[in-house]
Write a protein that holds these residues in place. Structure first.
Motif, PDB file in Angstrom:
ATOM      1  N   ASN A  59     112.716 120.657  34.664  1.00 44.90           N
ATOM      2  CA  ASN A  59     112.390 121.137  33.316  1.00 44.90           C
ATOM      3  C   ASN A  59     111.196 120.391  32.745  1.00 44.90           C
ATOM      4  OD1 ASN A  59     114.380 123.041  33.275  1.00 44.90           O
ATOM      5  ND2 ASN A  59     115.874 121.762  32.222  1.00 44.90           N
ATOM      6  N   ALA A  60     111.142 119.106  32.956  1.00 49.97           N
ATOM      7  CA  ALA A  60     110.019 118.318  32.448  1.00 49.97           C
ATOM      8  C   ALA A  60     108.719 118.757  33.105  1.00 49.97           C
ATOM      9  CB  ALA A  60     110.266 116.839  32.703  1.00 49.97           C
ATOM     10  N   ALA A  61     108.775 119.098  34.378  1.00 51.61           N
ATOM     11  CA  ALA A  61     107.567 119.502  35.100  1.00 51.61           C
ATOM     12  C   ALA A  61     107.130 120.913  34.726  1.00 51.61           C
ATOM     13  CB  ALA A  61     107.801 119.417  36.605  1.00 51.61           C
ATOM     14  N   SER A  62     108.071 121.719  34.220  1.00 49.59           N
ATOM     15  CA  SER A  62     107.746 123.124  34.003  1.00 49.59           C
ATOM     16  C   SER A  62     107.054 123.401  32.678  1.00 49.59           C
ATOM     17  CB  SER A  62     109.003 123.982  34.098  1.00 49.59           C
ATOM     18  OG  SER A  62     109.843 123.700  32.997  1.00 49.59           O
ATOM     19  N   GLY A  63     106.926 122.415  31.820  1.00 50.45           N
ATOM     20  CA  GLY A  63     106.216 122.706  30.595  1.00 50.45           C
ATOM     21  C   GLY A  63     106.329 121.623  29.546  1.00 50.45           C
ATOM     22  N   MET A  64     105.331 121.632  28.680  1.00 44.39           N
ATOM     23  CA  MET A  64     105.260 120.696  27.578  1.00 44.39           C
ATOM     24  C   MET A  64     105.974 121.283  26.367  1.00 44.39           C
ATOM     25  SD  MET A  64     103.247 118.031  27.978  1.00 44.39           S
ATOM     26  CE  MET A  64     102.543 117.393  29.460  1.00 44.39           C
ATOM     27  N   ILE A 101      92.034 127.752  19.877  1.00 36.31           N
ATOM     28  CA  ILE A 101      91.954 126.963  21.120  1.00 36.31           C
ATOM     29  C   ILE A 101      93.093 125.938  21.063  1.00 36.31           C
ATOM     30  CG2 ILE A 101      90.534 125.469  22.588  1.00 36.31           C
ATOM     31  CD1 ILE A 101      89.162 128.159  22.121  1.00 36.31           C
ATOM     32  N   PHE A 102      93.872 125.897  22.153  1.00 38.45           N
ATOM     33  CA  PHE A 102      94.988 124.957  22.256  1.00 38.45           C
ATOM     34  C   PHE A 102      94.713 123.974  23.381  1.00 38.45           C
ATOM     35  CE2 PHE A 102      96.689 129.124  21.078  1.00 38.45           C
ATOM     36  CZ  PHE A 102      97.410 128.849  19.921  1.00 38.45           C
ATOM     37  N   LYS A 103      95.209 122.748  23.223  1.00 32.34           N
ATOM     38  CA  LYS A 103      95.091 121.783  24.315  1.00 32.34           C
ATOM     39  C   LYS A 103      96.420 121.059  24.475  1.00 32.34           C
ATOM     40  CE  LYS A 103      93.475 117.455  22.391  1.00 32.34           C
ATOM     41  NZ  LYS A 103      92.423 116.459  22.484  1.00 32.34           N
ATOM     42  N   ILE A 104      96.621 120.502  25.646  1.00 41.07           N
ATOM     43  CA  ILE A 104      97.803 119.691  25.891  1.00 41.07           C
ATOM     44  C   ILE A 104      97.453 118.252  25.539  1.00 41.07           C
ATOM     45  CG2 ILE A 104      99.356 118.757  27.651  1.00 41.07           C
ATOM     46  CD1 ILE A 104      99.207 121.453  29.081  1.00 41.07           C
ATOM     47  N   ASP A 105      98.195 117.694  24.602  1.00 40.63           N
ATOM     48  CA  ASP A 105      98.044 116.290  24.243  1.00 40.63           C
ATOM     49  C   ASP A 105      99.000 115.511  25.142  1.00 40.63           C
ATOM     50  OD1 ASP A 105      98.418 113.715  23.056  1.00 40.63           O
ATOM     51  OD2 ASP A 105      97.578 114.507  21.181  1.00 40.63           O
ATOM     52  N   GLU A 106      98.431 114.844  26.136  1.00 38.68           N
ATOM     53  CA  GLU A 106      99.268 114.178  27.136  1.00 38.68           C
ATOM     54  C   GLU A 106     100.054 113.009  26.556  1.00 38.68           C
ATOM     55  OE1 GLU A 106      97.825 113.770  31.159  1.00 38.68           O
ATOM     56  OE2 GLU A 106      96.182 115.154  30.711  1.00 38.68           O
ATOM     57  N   LYS A 107      99.522 112.357  25.528  1.00 30.51           N
ATOM     58  CA  LYS A 107     100.251 111.243  24.899  1.00 30.51           C
ATOM     59  C   LYS A 107     101.473 111.748  24.135  1.00 30.51           C
ATOM     60  CE  LYS A 107      96.563 107.854  24.507  1.00 30.51           C
ATOM     61  NZ  LYS A 107      95.204 108.351  24.482  1.00 30.51           N
ATOM     62  N   LEU A 108     101.287 112.854  23.396  1.00 28.27           N
ATOM     63  CA  LEU A 108     102.394 113.433  22.629  1.00 28.27           C
ATOM     64  C   LEU A 108     103.291 114.320  23.499  1.00 28.27           C
ATOM     65  CD1 LEU A 108     100.490 114.539  19.379  1.00 28.27           C
ATOM     66  CD2 LEU A 108     101.952 112.528  19.679  1.00 28.27           C
ATOM     67  N   ARG A 152      89.832 118.186  36.134  1.00 25.35           N
ATOM     68  CA  ARG A 152      90.626 117.324  37.013  1.00 25.35           C
ATOM     69  C   ARG A 152      91.792 118.120  37.602  1.00 25.35           C
ATOM     70  NH1 ARG A 152      91.833 114.328  32.390  1.00 25.35           N
ATOM     71  NH2 ARG A 152      93.948 114.278  33.166  1.00 25.35           N
ATOM     72  N   VAL A 153      92.125 117.848  38.862  1.00 28.91           N
ATOM     73  CA  VAL A 153      93.211 118.543  39.543  1.00 28.91           C
ATOM     74  C   VAL A 153      94.518 118.362  38.778  1.00 28.91           C
ATOM     75  CG1 VAL A 153      94.605 118.626  41.645  1.00 28.91           C
ATOM     76  CG2 VAL A 153      92.120 118.442  41.804  1.00 28.91           C
ATOM     77  N   ARG A 154      94.780 117.148  38.307  1.00 27.99           N
ATOM     78  CA  ARG A 154      96.013 116.873  37.570  1.00 27.99           C
ATOM     79  C   ARG A 154      96.091 117.748  36.316  1.00 27.99           C
ATOM     80  NH1 ARG A 154      98.463 114.320  33.629  1.00 27.99           N
ATOM     81  NH2 ARG A 154     100.245 112.967  33.929  1.00 27.99           N
ATOM     82  N   SER A 155      94.976 117.894  35.634  1.00 23.26           N
ATOM     83  CA  SER A 155      94.928 118.723  34.433  1.00 23.26           C
ATOM     84  C   SER A 155      95.206 120.187  34.775  1.00 23.26           C
ATOM     85  CB  SER A 155      93.562 118.579  33.767  1.00 23.26           C
ATOM     86  OG  SER A 155      93.464 119.406  32.642  1.00 23.26           O
ATOM     87  N   LYS A 156      94.607 120.682  35.837  1.00 28.62           N
ATOM     88  CA  LYS A 156      94.837 122.072  36.254  1.00 28.62           C
ATOM     89  C   LYS A 156      96.306 122.309  36.557  1.00 28.62           C
ATOM     90  CE  LYS A 156      90.375 122.597  38.548  1.00 28.62           C
ATOM     91  NZ  LYS A 156      89.731 122.965  39.808  1.00 28.62           N
ATOM     92  N   MET A 157      96.935 121.349  37.226  1.00 24.89           N
ATOM     93  CA  MET A 157      98.351 121.479  37.567  1.00 24.89           C
ATOM     94  C   MET A 157      99.213 121.458  36.303  1.00 24.89           C
ATOM     95  SD  MET A 157      98.444 119.139  41.015  1.00 24.89           S
ATOM     96  CE  MET A 157     100.210 119.019  41.033  1.00 24.89           C
ATOM     97  N   LEU A 158      98.892 120.594  35.376  1.00 22.86           N
ATOM     98  CA  LEU A 158      99.646 120.477  34.135  1.00 22.86           C
ATOM     99  C   LEU A 158      99.558 121.768  33.320  1.00 22.86           C
ATOM    100  CD1 LEU A 158     101.294 118.594  32.298  1.00 22.86           C
ATOM    101  CD2 LEU A 158      99.136 117.780  31.351  1.00 22.86           C
ATOM    102  N   TYR A 159      98.366 122.306  33.183  1.00 27.62           N
ATOM    103  CA  TYR A 159      98.192 123.549  32.428  1.00 27.62           C
ATOM    104  C   TYR A 159      98.865 124.723  33.135  1.00 27.62           C
ATOM    105  CZ  TYR A 159      95.211 121.821  28.675  1.00 27.62           C
ATOM    106  OH  TYR A 159      94.748 121.184  27.548  1.00 27.62           O
ATOM    107  N   ALA A 160      98.753 124.784  34.452  1.00 27.91           N
ATOM    108  CA  ALA A 160      99.372 125.882  35.201  1.00 27.91           C
ATOM    109  C   ALA A 160     100.897 125.842  35.081  1.00 27.91           C
ATOM    110  CB  ALA A 160      98.956 125.814  36.669  1.00 27.91           C
ATOM    111  N   SER A 161     101.485 124.646  35.155  1.00 34.85           N
ATOM    112  CA  SER A 161     102.944 124.542  35.113  1.00 34.85           C
ATOM    113  C   SER A 161     103.500 124.724  33.697  1.00 34.85           C
ATOM    114  CB  SER A 161     103.407 123.196  35.685  1.00 34.85           C
ATOM    115  OG  SER A 161     102.967 122.134  34.868  1.00 34.85           O
ATOM    116  N   SER A 162     102.675 124.589  32.680  1.00 34.47           N
ATOM    117  CA  SER A 162     103.133 124.717  31.289  1.00 34.47           C
ATOM    118  C   SER A 162     102.839 126.090  30.690  1.00 34.47           C
ATOM    119  CB  SER A 162     102.444 123.649  30.429  1.00 34.47           C
ATOM    120  OG  SER A 162     102.713 122.368  30.911  1.00 34.47           O
ATOM    121  N   LYS A 163     102.033 126.879  31.364  1.00 33.19           N
ATOM    122  CA  LYS A 163     101.534 128.135  30.791  1.00 33.19           C
ATOM    123  C   LYS A 163     102.641 129.117  30.405  1.00 33.19           C
ATOM    124  CE  LYS A 163      99.990 131.426  33.248  1.00 33.19           C
ATOM    125  NZ  LYS A 163      99.373 132.380  34.109  1.00 33.19           N
ATOM    126  N   ASP A 164     103.569 129.389  31.297  1.00 32.99           N
ATOM    127  CA  ASP A 164     104.572 130.418  31.017  1.00 32.99           C
ATOM    128  C   ASP A 164     105.456 130.046  29.833  1.00 32.99           C
ATOM    129  OD1 ASP A 164     103.639 132.134  32.950  1.00 32.99           O
ATOM    130  OD2 ASP A 164     105.017 131.411  34.488  1.00 32.99           O
TER     131      ASP A 164
END
Length: 149
Positions: free
Chosen positions: A13-18, A41-48, A106-118
């Protein structure tokens, strides 16, 4: 045994989205119902560990303003309220969701956005068209026009 299963599910669940900041939903509803924004425009705040609103575009702004608001080397989600005229000469609009993932991000960023999109998209009720773009040509005005009709 049971704790291992719970731990695995929690990690999945943690990996599937923010988490999604309430302001994201509020601003989307304003765009959809009141048309108070041309784009968001939305962004993922990795700290929050949540998706937040980065920028709002006023209704008077156009496509070029929207496109220039997306960073060339970072992923983002975006909503664009696209106005167009049909073949029957009717004024219409469609709400586009854009998953912006440039090749230079960054690859990590692409993975994070892809896994959180749905999960993020499920929070925004009323999206009519989805686009995935890795460079500006994949979300040009011609693409919007083609997908709107």
């Amino acid at each position: 045994m049971y704790s291992c299963v719970v731990s695995t599910i929690q990690k999945a669940n943690a990996a599937s989205g923010m988490a999604v900041d309430d302001d994201c939903k509020l601003k989307f509803l304003e765009l959809k119902a009141k048309r108070t924004h041309r784009f968001i425009i939305f962004k993922i705040d990795e700290k929050l560990k949540q998706v937040v609103v980065e920028k709002l575009g006023e209704p008077s702004l156009g496509y070029d303003d929207f496109a220039s608001s997306l960073p060339s080397d970072e992923c983002r989600y975006a909503i664009y309220d696209f106005d167009f005229v049909t073949v029957e000469n009717c004024q219409k609009s469609k709400i586009f969701f854009i998953a912006w993932s440039p090749d230079t991000a960054r690859v990590r960023s692409k993975m994070l956005y892809a896994s959180s999109k749905d999960r993020f998209k499920r929070e925004l009720d009323g999206i009519q068209v989805e686009l995935q773009a890795t460079d500006p040509t994949e979300m040009g005005l011609d693409v919007f026009r083609g997908r709107a009709n």
